[in-house]
Design an enzyme around this catalytic site. Structure first.
Site, PDB file in Angstrom:
ATOM      1  N   LYS A 154      19.917  32.378  30.495  1.00 12.25           N
ATOM      2  CA  LYS A 154      19.843  33.616  31.284  1.00 12.25           C
ATOM      3  C   LYS A 154      20.978  33.674  32.296  1.00 12.25           C
ATOM      4  O   LYS A 154      21.669  34.685  32.406  1.00 12.25           O
ATOM      5  CB  LYS A 154      18.503  33.673  32.032  1.00 12.25           C
ATOM      6  CG  LYS A 154      18.477  34.727  33.120  1.00 12.25           C
ATOM      7  CD  LYS A 154      17.130  34.838  33.798  1.00 12.25           C
ATOM      8  CE  LYS A 154      16.948  33.946  34.999  1.00 12.25           C
ATOM      9  NZ  LYS A 154      17.624  34.392  36.226  1.00 12.25           N
ATOM     10  N   ASN A 155      21.170  32.577  33.033  1.00 14.16           N
ATOM     11  CA  ASN A 155      22.138  32.624  34.133  1.00 14.16           C
ATOM     12  C   ASN A 155      23.583  32.579  33.657  1.00 14.16           C
ATOM     13  O   ASN A 155      24.503  32.727  34.460  1.00 14.16           O
ATOM     14  CB  ASN A 155      21.863  31.507  35.144  1.00 14.16           C
ATOM     15  CG  ASN A 155      20.587  31.772  35.927  1.00 14.16           C
ATOM     16  OD1 ASN A 155      20.023  32.869  35.850  1.00 14.16           O
ATOM     17  ND2 ASN A 155      20.128  30.787  36.675  1.00 14.16           N
ATOM     18  N   ARG A 213      18.904  40.350  41.752  1.00 13.20           N
ATOM     19  CA  ARG A 213      20.013  40.087  42.678  1.00 13.20           C
ATOM     20  C   ARG A 213      21.354  39.911  41.986  1.00 13.20           C
ATOM     21  O   ARG A 213      22.387  40.248  42.540  1.00 13.20           O
ATOM     22  CB  ARG A 213      19.738  38.815  43.471  1.00 13.20           C
ATOM     23  CG  ARG A 213      18.598  38.873  44.404  1.00 13.20           C
ATOM     24  CD  ARG A 213      18.430  37.518  45.053  1.00 13.20           C
ATOM     25  NE  ARG A 213      19.691  37.087  45.643  1.00 13.20           N
ATOM     26  CZ  ARG A 213      20.109  37.444  46.840  1.00 13.20           C
ATOM     27  NH1 ARG A 213      19.364  38.181  47.606  1.00 13.20           N
ATOM     28  NH2 ARG A 213      21.274  37.033  47.285  1.00 13.20           N
ATOM     29  N   CYS A 242      14.111  37.811  49.066  1.00 17.53           N
ATOM     30  CA  CYS A 242      13.322  37.738  47.836  1.00 17.53           C
ATOM     31  C   CYS A 242      12.229  36.715  48.057  1.00 17.53           C
ATOM     32  O   CYS A 242      12.065  36.185  49.156  1.00 17.53           O
ATOM     33  CB  CYS A 242      14.199  37.359  46.660  1.00 17.53           C
ATOM     34  SG  CYS A 242      14.748  35.674  46.736  1.00 17.53           S
ATOM     35  N   ARG A 265      18.188  35.601  51.333  1.00 13.60           N
ATOM     36  CA  ARG A 265      19.302  35.184  50.467  1.00 13.60           C
ATOM     37  C   ARG A 265      20.496  36.080  50.759  1.00 13.60           C
ATOM     38  O   ARG A 265      20.711  37.086  50.097  1.00 13.60           O
ATOM     39  CB  ARG A 265      18.908  35.290  48.999  1.00 13.60           C
ATOM     40  CG  ARG A 265      18.183  34.040  48.508  1.00 13.60           C
ATOM     41  CD  ARG A 265      17.600  34.240  47.146  1.00 13.60           C
ATOM     42  NE  ARG A 265      18.515  33.960  46.072  1.00 13.60           N
ATOM     43  CZ  ARG A 265      18.173  34.075  44.788  1.00 13.60           C
ATOM     44  NH1 ARG A 265      16.963  34.464  44.461  1.00 13.60           N
ATOM     45  NH2 ARG A 265      19.048  33.806  43.847  1.00 13.60           N
ATOM     46  N   PRO A 266      21.287  35.696  51.752  1.00 17.58           N
ATOM     47  CA  PRO A 266      22.407  36.556  52.135  1.00 17.58           C
ATOM     48  C   PRO A 266      23.512  36.574  51.072  1.00 17.58           C
ATOM     49  O   PRO A 266      23.505  35.760  50.135  1.00 17.58           O
ATOM     50  CB  PRO A 266      22.916  35.908  53.428  1.00 17.58           C
ATOM     51  CG  PRO A 266      22.338  34.547  53.478  1.00 17.58           C
ATOM     52  CD  PRO A 266      21.152  34.500  52.573  1.00 17.58           C
ATOM     53  N   ASP A 306      26.770  36.795  52.294  1.00 17.63           N
ATOM     54  CA  ASP A 306      27.928  36.702  53.190  1.00 17.63           C
ATOM     55  C   ASP A 306      29.118  35.984  52.549  1.00 17.63           C
ATOM     56  O   ASP A 306      30.269  36.377  52.762  1.00 17.63           O
ATOM     57  CB  ASP A 306      27.531  36.038  54.521  1.00 17.63           C
ATOM     58  CG  ASP A 306      26.769  34.724  54.337  1.00 17.63           C
ATOM     59  OD1 ASP A 306      26.152  34.532  53.271  1.00 17.63           O
ATOM     60  OD2 ASP A 306      26.783  33.891  55.262  1.00 17.63           O
ATOM     61  N   ASP A 341      15.884  25.278  40.393  1.00 13.45           N
ATOM     62  CA  ASP A 341      15.025  26.088  39.521  1.00 13.45           C
ATOM     63  C   ASP A 341      13.986  25.239  38.789  1.00 13.45           C
ATOM     64  O   ASP A 341      13.011  25.772  38.260  1.00 13.45           O
ATOM     65  CB  ASP A 341      15.876  26.855  38.497  1.00 13.45           C
ATOM     66  CG  ASP A 341      16.652  27.996  39.151  1.00 13.45           C
ATOM     67  OD1 ASP A 341      16.381  28.305  40.319  1.00 13.45           O
ATOM     68  OD2 ASP A 341      17.541  28.568  38.486  1.00 13.45           O
ATOM     69  N   VAL A 365      18.439  23.691  48.590  1.00 12.64           N
ATOM     70  CA  VAL A 365      19.244  24.862  48.195  1.00 12.64           C
ATOM     71  C   VAL A 365      18.682  26.148  48.790  1.00 12.64           C
ATOM     72  O   VAL A 365      19.438  27.009  49.253  1.00 12.64           O
ATOM     73  CB  VAL A 365      19.344  24.943  46.652  1.00 12.64           C
ATOM     74  CG1 VAL A 365      20.109  26.192  46.224  1.00 12.64           C
ATOM     75  CG2 VAL A 365      20.015  23.687  46.096  1.00 12.64           C
ATOM     76  N   ARG A 402      11.051  37.592  33.111  1.00 12.55           N
ATOM     77  CA  ARG A 402      12.439  37.762  33.568  1.00 12.55           C
ATOM     78  C   ARG A 402      13.304  36.616  33.054  1.00 12.55           C
ATOM     79  O   ARG A 402      14.489  36.801  32.815  1.00 12.55           O
ATOM     80  CB  ARG A 402      12.505  37.770  35.101  1.00 12.55           C
ATOM     81  CG  ARG A 402      11.913  39.013  35.729  1.00 12.55           C
ATOM     82  CD  ARG A 402      12.146  39.010  37.218  1.00 12.55           C
ATOM     83  NE  ARG A 402      13.569  38.820  37.516  1.00 12.55           N
ATOM     84  CZ  ARG A 402      14.061  38.646  38.724  1.00 12.55           C
ATOM     85  NH1 ARG A 402      13.267  38.633  39.773  1.00 12.55           N
ATOM     86  NH2 ARG A 402      15.356  38.496  38.913  1.00 12.55           N
TER      87      ARG A 402
HETATM   88  C1  UD1 Z   1      21.903  31.195  41.090  1.00 17.34           C
HETATM   89  C2  UD1 Z   1      20.872  31.296  39.988  1.00 17.34           C
HETATM   90  C3  UD1 Z   1      19.502  30.846  40.483  1.00 17.34           C
HETATM   91  C4  UD1 Z   1      19.585  29.460  41.111  1.00 17.34           C
HETATM   92  C5  UD1 Z   1      20.706  29.400  42.147  1.00 17.34           C
HETATM   93  C6  UD1 Z   1      20.935  28.018  42.705  1.00 17.34           C
HETATM   94  C7  UD1 Z   1      21.727  33.145  38.685  1.00 17.34           C
HETATM   95  C8  UD1 Z   1      21.556  34.536  38.221  1.00 17.34           C
HETATM   96  N1  UD1 Z   1      20.806  32.676  39.527  1.00 17.34           N
HETATM   97  O1  UD1 Z   1      21.493  32.102  42.127  1.00 17.34           O
HETATM   98  O2  UD1 Z   1      18.616  30.811  39.367  1.00 17.34           O
HETATM   99  O3  UD1 Z   1      18.366  29.166  41.759  1.00 17.34           O
HETATM  100  O4  UD1 Z   1      21.934  29.843  41.562  1.00 17.34           O
HETATM  101  O5  UD1 Z   1      21.229  27.118  41.701  1.00 17.34           O
HETATM  102  O6  UD1 Z   1      22.637  32.450  38.264  1.00 17.34           O
HETATM  103  N2  UD1 Z   1      23.841  31.760  50.005  1.00 17.34           N
HETATM  104  C9  UD1 Z   1      24.282  32.229  51.230  1.00 17.34           C
HETATM  105  N3  UD1 Z   1      25.246  33.194  51.229  1.00 17.34           N
HETATM  106  C10 UD1 Z   1      25.800  33.695  50.086  1.00 17.34           C
HETATM  107  C11 UD1 Z   1      25.344  33.196  48.851  1.00 17.34           C
HETATM  108  C12 UD1 Z   1      24.350  32.231  48.831  1.00 17.34           C
HETATM  109  O7  UD1 Z   1      23.813  31.791  52.274  1.00 17.34           O
HETATM  110  O8  UD1 Z   1      26.673  34.571  50.167  1.00 17.34           O
HETATM  111  C13 UD1 Z   1      22.748  30.740  49.958  1.00 17.34           C
HETATM  112  C14 UD1 Z   1      21.494  31.301  49.306  1.00 17.34           C
HETATM  113  O9  UD1 Z   1      20.706  32.001  50.226  1.00 17.34           O
HETATM  114  C15 UD1 Z   1      20.822  30.063  48.774  1.00 17.34           C
HETATM  115  C16 UD1 Z   1      22.005  29.159  48.426  1.00 17.34           C
HETATM  116  O10 UD1 Z   1      23.136  29.682  49.121  1.00 17.34           O
HETATM  117  O11 UD1 Z   1      20.061  29.463  49.788  1.00 17.34           O
HETATM  118  C17 UD1 Z   1      22.303  29.093  46.934  1.00 17.34           C
HETATM  119  O12 UD1 Z   1      22.580  30.381  46.457  1.00 17.34           O
HETATM  120  P1  UD1 Z   1      23.505  30.629  45.194  1.00 17.34           P
HETATM  121  O13 UD1 Z   1      24.058  29.325  44.706  1.00 17.34           O
HETATM  122  O14 UD1 Z   1      24.491  31.695  45.534  1.00 17.34           O
HETATM  123  O15 UD1 Z   1      22.473  31.164  44.145  1.00 17.34           O
HETATM  124  P2  UD1 Z   1      22.496  32.501  43.291  1.00 17.34           P
HETATM  125  O16 UD1 Z   1      23.845  32.714  42.724  1.00 17.34           O
HETATM  126  O17 UD1 Z   1      21.868  33.586  44.063  1.00 17.34           O
END
Ligand code: UD1
Length: 414
Positions: free
Chosen positions: A20-21, A90, A114, A119-120, A122, A301, A323, A393
């Protein structure tokens, strides 16, 4: 909802679907080109449907043939993503970079929090701003504008999967070199990089960074998605928690090293082949400690499903979630099923119990849902897991796949 009559040892072989990812960013990558992008091994999932609806809304045409998807068209892109799709999923936010690179201007709603906590985005916005985008906010949406993007180096404060993908996507059409320092190294990110290479971008991985040399235009490409390591882990855990014997096929065992290590510490017998893993579950697991960590660390996950398994261990396991701020949606329902779990900050202390009891419980996100299904498979008696829409999903035909392993599982109208 899913009805499960638990207590059966699972036995048999399960075929693992495409990841999926990996599918979601690959579908969104098609926005970067007007040439056809053909993807194989695409899972039929609700999130994949959402990604398809998204690229269609932005100007693409999508055709399915079995597990192959062909995405074409999109000479003119509509640069505004529908709010409803970003709220539903997202990963839709990844459209921001490609739209900006192609249309010079893009508007994508902010995804908001969520079930896993805040989950920002930024890092995504910081990175795009470093590439020259002007970022403003209006009515809960991000507006990004840039006549052109110019490559530069971007340091990520955390190796975010989404931010790395966002910058990989945008960097392919930026002028010069984009360097992401401290990038995510998840196999799904590497798979996106591989697709982008096939589309003509130059992508180079070094120990601490990934470098993308942009192009004026990208080509079409044909690509087979990697197997879903989280789905693989879930079915191996289904074998483990029931003390059964499960073989997962069409998998990439190398992507599962952290999980397999902890499963063998817990007493599972594991055999690994080129594209398969076979697991025999213990009568009761030994307790094990682990912390979630970016790849190759233990995947967040699989934290909820692993907790469900360790809820039956002979002793105390300590699990640290690093994470996400609050990935504990599985805890309350597992308590209802008789598990003993204490949460303190980011740590779960799990005191194993001899058996779980069946219950009517509710899934609030995909992986909490998987954890509850596993717990119900181990509990003697009939459980109901509501919130099947979350499970759908991320898991293709979960009920059929479990049944093929001998589970007594049914889908029911709530
Ligand atoms: C992706 C996966 C999700 C998995 C996650 C971590 C997809 C579609 N989803 O989610 O299944 O759980 O990786 O392995 O691939 N963060 C910030 N700012 C940002 C971006 C992220 O603070 O701009 C934080 C998030 O809140 C979270 C952490 O970083 O606590 C990890 O997020 P991220 O690695 O970006 O996960 P996703 O890409 O959302």
């Amino acid at each position: 909802m899913i009805r499960i009559a638990g207590g059966e040892k699972l036995a048999g072989t399960v075929q693992i679907s495409g990841a999926k990812n990996a599918a979601l960013p690959a579908i969104i990558a098609s926005l970067l080109t007007t040439k056809p992008v053909v993807l194989h091994n695409v899972p039929h999932l609700a999130d994949v449907e959402t990604a398809v609806t998204l690229v269609q809304a932005l100007g693409k045409e999508v055709r399915w043939r079995g597990r192959t998807m062909e995405i074409r068209g999109g000479e003119e892109l509509h640069p505004e993503a529908p709010a409803e799709l970003v709220q539903r999923m997202r990963a839709s936010f990844l459209a921001l970079g490609p739209l900006l690179a192609r249309a010079k201007r893009a508007k994508v709603p902010l995804p908001g929090g969520c079930a896993l906590g805040p989950r920002p985005v930024d890092f995504h916005l910081y990175g795009l701003a470093r590439l020259g985008a002007r970022i403003t906010f209006a009515n809960g949406a991000v507006l990004a504008e840039a006549k052109f993007l110019r490559g530069t180096s971007v340091y990520l404060d955390f190796p975010s999967v989404g931010a790395t993908e966002q910058l990989l996507l945008a960097g392919t059409l930026a002028e010069g070199e984009t360097v992401i320092i401290n990038p995510a190294r998840e196999p799904e990110v590497a798979d996106l990089a591989e697709l982008l290479r096939k589309m003509g971008a130059e992508v180079r991985w070094d120990t601490d960074r990934v470098t993308i040399r942009g192009r004026r235009e990208l080509e079409g490409a044909e690509h087979t998605l990697i197997p879903d390591r989280i789905e693989t882990g879930t079915y191996l855990l289904a074998g483990a928690i029931t003390g059964g014997k499960v073989r997962a096929e069409n998998v990439e065992p190398q992507h599962l090293a952290a999980l397999l290590d902890r499963l063998s510490l817990a007493g599972c017998e594991i055999e690994v082949g080129k594209a398969w893993v076979e697991l025999i579950g213990p009568r009761r697991p030994k307790p094990v400690d682990f912390r979630t960590w970016p790849y190759p660390g233990f995947p967040t996950d699989l934290q909820p499903p692993m907790v469900a398994f360790l809820a039956l261990a002979e002793g105390r396991s300590t699990i640290t979630e690093t994470v996400y701020a609050a990935r504990f949606g599985h805890v309350e329902p597992l308590l209802q099923m008789g598990a003993k779990i204490q949460v303190s900050g980011s740590v779960q202390v799990v005191d194993g119990v001899e058996g779980l009891r069946p219950a009517a419980v509710e899934a609030t996100d995909i992986r909490a849902g998987a954890a509850l299904v596993l717990a119900a498979l181990a509990a003697n008696g009939v459980s109901h897991v509501r919130g099947e829409q979350h499970i759908r999903r991320g898991y293709e035909n979960m009920v059929e796949k479990l049944r093929a392993l001998g589970a007594r599982v049914w889908e029911e109208e709530d």
